[in-house]
Design a protein around this motif. Structure first.
Motif, PDB file in Angstrom:
ATOM      1  N   CYS A  82     -53.635 -19.801  12.774  1.00 40.68           N
ATOM      2  CA  CYS A  82     -54.394 -19.132  13.821  1.00 40.68           C
ATOM      3  C   CYS A  82     -55.229 -18.029  13.171  1.00 40.68           C
ATOM      4  N   ALA A  83     -56.304 -17.674  13.847  1.00 43.04           N
ATOM      5  CA  ALA A  83     -57.209 -16.684  13.295  1.00 43.04           C
ATOM      6  C   ALA A  83     -57.891 -15.920  14.410  1.00 43.04           C
ATOM      7  N   ARG A  84     -58.257 -14.679  14.120  1.00 40.85           N
ATOM      8  CA  ARG A  84     -58.961 -13.835  15.072  1.00 40.85           C
ATOM      9  C   ARG A  84     -60.419 -13.720  14.652  1.00 40.85           C
ATOM     10  N   GLY A  85     -61.306 -13.886  15.617  1.00 37.16           N
ATOM     11  CA  GLY A  85     -62.724 -13.759  15.349  1.00 37.16           C
ATOM     12  C   GLY A  85     -63.117 -12.364  14.897  1.00 37.16           C
ATOM     13  N   SER A  86     -64.205 -12.294  14.193  1.00 32.78           N
ATOM     14  CA  SER A  86     -64.620 -11.018  13.600  1.00 32.78           C
ATOM     15  C   SER A  86     -65.510 -10.179  14.510  1.00 32.78           C
ATOM     16  N   ARG A  87     -66.049 -10.755  15.569  1.00 32.68           N
ATOM     17  CA  ARG A  87     -66.935 -10.010  16.463  1.00 32.68           C
ATOM     18  C   ARG A  87     -66.371  -9.996  17.874  1.00 32.68           C
ATOM     19  N   TYR A 101     -61.313 -10.304  21.267  1.00 34.34           N
ATOM     20  CA  TYR A 101     -61.786 -11.241  20.249  1.00 34.34           C
ATOM     21  C   TYR A 101     -61.453 -12.690  20.562  1.00 34.34           C
ATOM     22  N   ALA A 102     -62.359 -13.564  20.116  1.00 29.89           N
ATOM     23  CA  ALA A 102     -62.053 -14.985  20.160  1.00 29.89           C
ATOM     24  C   ALA A 102     -60.895 -15.281  19.207  1.00 29.89           C
ATOM     25  N   MET A 103     -60.188 -16.350  19.527  1.00 36.12           N
ATOM     26  CA  MET A 103     -59.098 -16.804  18.676  1.00 36.12           C
ATOM     27  C   MET A 103     -59.296 -18.284  18.369  1.00 36.12           C
ATOM     28  N   ALA A 143     -60.930 -23.367  19.463  1.00 34.89           N
ATOM     29  CA  ALA A 143     -61.099 -21.926  19.601  1.00 34.89           C
ATOM     30  C   ALA A 143     -61.324 -21.580  21.057  1.00 34.89           C
ATOM     31  N   ILE A 144     -61.097 -20.319  21.360  1.00 33.72           N
ATOM     32  CA  ILE A 144     -61.206 -19.839  22.742  1.00 33.72           C
ATOM     33  C   ILE A 144     -61.820 -18.452  22.737  1.00 33.72           C
ATOM     34  N   ILE A 194     -69.473 -17.582  22.767  1.00 35.16           N
ATOM     35  CA  ILE A 194     -69.231 -18.933  22.272  1.00 35.16           C
ATOM     36  C   ILE A 194     -68.164 -18.866  21.190  1.00 35.16           C
ATOM     37  N   PRO A 195     -67.093 -19.619  21.325  1.00 35.99           N
ATOM     38  CA  PRO A 195     -66.028 -19.550  20.318  1.00 35.99           C
ATOM     39  C   PRO A 195     -66.527 -20.032  18.955  1.00 35.99           C
ATOM     40  N   PRO A 196     -66.280 -19.273  17.913  1.00 33.33           N
ATOM     41  CA  PRO A 196     -66.741 -19.678  16.575  1.00 33.33           C
ATOM     42  C   PRO A 196     -65.909 -20.829  16.024  1.00 33.33           C
ATOM     43  N   THR A 197     -66.550 -21.598  15.158  1.00 36.34           N
ATOM     44  CA  THR A 197     -65.890 -22.789  14.624  1.00 36.34           C
ATOM     45  C   THR A 197     -65.789 -22.810  13.106  1.00 36.34           C
TER      46      THR A 197
END
Length: 126
Positions: free
Chosen positions: A95-100, A31-33, A49-50, A105-108
């Motif tokens: 900090c947060a973990r992406g849902s997909r 996951y993106a972070m 984000a990364i 592309i890192p979400p913003t």
């Protein structure tokens, strides 16, 4: 899944801090972070984000050239190196973990993240 952010503190303007965020999930590397921040009286805002592999990053204009996000998937940890800090950087950093998984592309936006850390306070004095 639990995200544990650390590394905040009090620093003088021009100084540096390094935040860390440890992800307890076994699939964290998929996951993106991201890092967001919220100053008193203001809405939560995107910082950086990364992607899951670390190959692509995105930064808010306020962070470009001063902040660097990185990750160590072997440690399930993402880092935020903050240099040349300014008083306006004062905020609680989340900090947060992406849902997909495996996005390119890192979400913003906050609604693209489904797990959040507890936040760590960064205070920059003038």
């Amino acid at each position: 899944v639990q995200l544990q952010a650390s590394g905040g503190g009090l620093v003088r303007a021009g100084g540096s801090l390094r935040l860390s965020c440890a992800d307890s999930g076994r699939t964290a590397s998929m996951y993106a972070m991201g890092w967001f921040r919220q100053a008193p009286g203001k809405e939560r805002e995107f910082v950086t984000a990364i992607t899951w592999g670390g190959g692509t990053t995105r930064y808010a204009d306020s962070a470009k050239g001063r902040f660097t996000i990185s990750r160590d998937n072997a440690k399930n940890t993402v880092y935020l190196q903050m240099n040349s800090l300014k008083p306006e950087d004062t905020a609680v950093y989340y900090c947060a973990r992406g849902s997909r998984p495996y996005i390119l592309i890192p979400p913003t936006t906050p609604n693209e993240y489904n797990y959040w850390g507890q936040g760590t306070l960064v205070t920059v004095s003038s």
